[in-house]
Design a protein around this motif. Structure first.
Motif: not given
Length: 164
Positions: A2-3, A56, A59-60, A130
């Motif tokens: 999920h962003f 990363l 952003i998640f 992730n």
């Protein structure tokens, strides 16, 4: 996956960056001598991994704290590894700041300054389910740990084994 913004990722990056900023003024004697002999492929993997992991991790939102579950143990382990990383740096900053001090193990973890944060981000990727962060952390690990093992090997061949 999920962003969304990850405050946990931000905390990890702060824990990673602050000691490294301090290190720039506290490098071990003769470090530049060894840094000039780095394997270019490993350096490319290291730099690529650093950029990917940094982006990363932020952003998640999957890495943020959720209600306790069995998966939470992965986050706890990940955070424990980051805390160990901070203690590794405390020990280094209180040392004579030699190459031996820099490449010593910590709690049995070899080249702890490179290994502990990579392991922490791998555990964070497991916690957040992730695969992108997992891949990035593995790329970072191959490069970063590889570069530092190369430094340590070169230093050991000239000076004797690193103390634990």
């Amino acid at each position: 996956m999920h962003f969304g913004f990850s405050y946990v990722g931000l905390i990890y990056l702060a824990m990673l960056m602050l000691p490294n900023i301090l290190w720039t003024r506290n490098q071990p004697r003769d470090y530049e001598k060894y840094a000039g002999n780095e394997n270019r492929i490993l350096v490319l993997l290291e730099r690529t991994g650093e950029v990917l992991v940094s982006c990363l991790a932020l952003i998640f939102s999957d890495f943020n704290i959720r209600p306790w579950s069995g998966r939470s143990w992965w986050l706890a382990l990940s955070f424990l590894l980051m805390v160990c990383y901070e203690f590794y740096w405390l020990r280094y900053f209180r040392s004579e700041k030699t190459m031996g001090d820099f490449y010593s193990s910590f709690l049995g973890v070899p080249v702890a300054g490179a290994t502990l944060p990579v392991a922490a981000f791998i555990m964070l990727a497991v916690y957040g389910r992730n695969p992108a962060l997992m891949a990035a952390a593995i790329i970072l690990g191959i490069g970063h740990i590889g570069v530092h093992l190369g430094h340590r090997k070169e230093w050991n061949s000239e000076s004797g084994p690193v103390k634990s």
